[in-house]
Design a protein around this motif. Structure first.
Motif, mmCIF file in Angstrom:
data_model
loop_
_atom_site.group_PDB
_atom_site.id
_atom_site.type_symbol
_atom_site.label_atom_id
_atom_site.label_comp_id
_atom_site.label_asym_id
_atom_site.label_seq_id
_atom_site.Cartn_x
_atom_site.Cartn_y
_atom_site.Cartn_z
ATOM 1 N N SER A 197 14.534 23.967 30.175
ATOM 2 C CA SER A 197 13.098 24.030 30.448
ATOM 3 C C SER A 197 12.543 25.402 30.098
ATOM 4 N N ASP A 198 13.288 26.443 30.415
ATOM 5 C CA ASP A 198 12.853 27.794 30.058
ATOM 6 C C ASP A 198 12.723 27.940 28.548
ATOM 7 N N THR A 205 16.378 33.120 27.079
ATOM 8 C CA THR A 205 17.536 33.560 27.844
ATOM 9 C C THR A 205 18.196 34.642 26.998
ATOM 10 N N PRO A 206 17.927 35.909 27.294
ATOM 11 C CA PRO A 206 18.295 36.970 26.354
ATOM 12 C C PRO A 206 19.800 37.182 26.248
ATOM 13 N N SER A 224 26.197 39.777 25.758
ATOM 14 C CA SER A 224 26.155 39.316 27.151
ATOM 15 C C SER A 224 24.881 38.507 27.380
ATOM 16 N N VAL A 225 24.957 37.576 28.327
ATOM 17 C CA VAL A 225 23.852 36.647 28.578
ATOM 18 C C VAL A 225 23.196 36.964 29.919
ATOM 19 N N HIS A 226 21.862 37.037 29.898
ATOM 20 C CA HIS A 226 21.137 37.444 31.108
ATOM 21 C C HIS A 226 20.015 36.444 31.415
ATOM 22 N N GLY A 227 18.955 36.905 32.055
ATOM 23 C CA GLY A 227 17.807 36.056 32.341
ATOM 24 C C GLY A 227 18.137 34.929 33.290
ATOM 25 N N THR A 228 17.583 33.737 33.008
ATOM 26 C CA THR A 228 17.741 32.588 33.889
ATOM 27 C C THR A 228 19.202 32.170 34.030
ATOM 28 N N TYR A 229 19.996 32.377 32.979
ATOM 29 C CA TYR A 229 21.419 32.018 33.070
ATOM 30 C C TYR A 229 22.074 32.754 34.232
ATOM 31 N N LYS A 230 21.813 34.037 34.351
ATOM 32 C CA LYS A 230 22.403 34.823 35.433
ATOM 33 C C LYS A 230 21.875 34.368 36.787
ATOM 34 N N ASP A 237 30.770 35.140 34.740
ATOM 35 C CA ASP A 237 30.804 36.319 33.866
ATOM 36 C C ASP A 237 29.683 36.199 32.833
ATOM 37 N N THR A 238 28.957 37.290 32.586
ATOM 38 C CA THR A 238 27.861 37.249 31.616
ATOM 39 C C THR A 238 28.307 37.575 30.196
ATOM 40 N N ASN A 239 29.585 37.899 30.006
ATOM 41 C CA ASN A 239 30.108 38.084 28.658
ATOM 42 C C ASN A 239 29.825 36.825 27.835
ATOM 43 N N PHE A 240 29.366 36.989 26.594
ATOM 44 C CA PHE A 240 28.911 35.856 25.790
ATOM 45 C C PHE A 240 30.012 34.816 25.588
ATOM 46 N N GLU A 241 31.210 35.264 25.215
ATOM 47 C CA GLU A 241 32.295 34.311 25.001
ATOM 48 C C GLU A 241 32.647 33.573 26.290
ATOM 49 N N LYS A 242 32.645 34.298 27.409
ATOM 50 C CA LYS A 242 32.932 33.664 28.702
ATOM 51 C C LYS A 242 31.842 32.643 29.045
ATOM 52 N N THR A 243 30.607 32.961 28.681
ATOM 53 C CA THR A 243 29.495 32.040 28.915
ATOM 54 C C THR A 243 29.693 30.743 28.133
ATOM 55 N N ILE A 244 30.049 30.874 26.861
ATOM 56 C CA ILE A 244 30.273 29.689 26.034
ATOM 57 C C ILE A 244 31.425 28.862 26.593
#
Length: 285
Positions: A197-198, A205-206, A224-230, A237-244
């Motif tokens: 939705s965002d 989601t930066p 790293s992934v921030h914003g609404t994801y966090k 973990d906000t690390n990009f690979e960990k997020t995926i």
């Protein structure tokens, strides 16, 4: 990121979808059900898109990692840092869109197991189970009306968040899959819906990025992934690979659990005796 293990989960989804559609045809209606076949193919397409974007993400991560190892790669990496972050953002958005699109198709697939008669009875002037029938408006209408969000509201039966779906709750309320829906909606799918939705409403989601260097390991991109994801997943973990990895594993585990529950529910509610099924596997003979 263990790409092989992540893809293993996606293949398991395809296998389970195949079993659900065949079992419904054999054990519930005792004829080929084009509705289930079509929905299964839609879901396989979306699941394939998730796998495709996973491959692209891994390729991009490898590309930027290899870039830093080249002569003057660190200087190039700093120069490309801004674009690299945006590219990861585009890929993350696409992954979220395809996952949430899968769940919306999947909700109709789930509901059809319990309300197939009702959905087929909405057909005007044709018989959906006829092998000669080519019309699918009854199914397309269901696909337009049913979403994961509305299905979850129906199953949770919360008076403060009423579903727009007008189905009798009883057929699905005591099913094995209903508990899986409640669990995964609360801990993952609804939060993924919020992320989508965002994105739709232009709230990024930066993906933060910078290039670091040390004499031992050389250059490294740090996404790293921030914003609404966090906000939605504060303990992840906000690390990009960990997020995926988290998004793919949560998606795979939720769908695998739901499809396995559906296989159980179809068996529990079977209308066709084993000896009367129009199609049998070799081990059933």
């Amino acid at each position: 990121m263990d790409l092989k293990e992540l893809k293993k989960g996606l293949r398991k989804i395809e296998s389970n979808l195949q079993t659900v559609s065949f079992d419904y045809s054999r054990k519930i209606v005792n004829t080929f059900c084009d509705d289930m076949t079509l929905m299964r193919d839609y879901l396989k397409y979306r699941n394939g898109a998730v796998g495709f974007h996973l491959d692209i993400i891994k390729d991009h991560l490898d590309y930027y990692s290899d870039l830093l190892k080249q002569p003057k790669g660190f200087d190039k990496g700093i120069h490309l840092s801004f674009n690299a972050g945006w590219e990861m953002n585009y890929l993350l958005d696409d992954l979220i869109f395809n996952q949430m699109s899968f769940y919306d198709y999947f909700s109709t697939y789930i509901m059809y197991v319990f309300y197939g008669d009702e959905i087929r009875n909405s057909a005007k002037g044709y018989e959906p189970l006829s092998l000669k029938n080519k019309k699918m408006e009854h199914l397309f209408q269901a696909l337009r009306n049913i979403s994961w969000l509305e299905m979850a509201k129906l199953v949770k039966n919360n008076s403060s968040r009423k579903s727009k779906l007008h189905y009798d709750l009883n057929p699905i309320s005591n099913s094995t899959v209903s508990e899986k829906i409640k669990n995964w909606d609360s801990k993952f799918v609804y939060k993924l819906y919020r992320l989508r939705s965002d994105i739709i409403h232009n709230k990024v989601t930066p993906v933060g990025n910078n290039v670091s260097y040390n004499p031992v390991n050389g250059g490294k991109y740090n996404f790293s992934v921030h914003g609404t994801y966090k906000e939605m997943f504060p303990n992840e973990d906000t690390n990009f690979e960990k997020t995926i990895e988290f998004l793919i594993k949560s998606y795979s585990n939720s769908v695998i659990e739901c499809t396995e529950a559906l296989i159980n529910d179809i068996e529990e509610n079977r209308l066709v005796k084993k000896e009367d099924m129009f199609q049998k596997w070799e081990w059933e003979l």
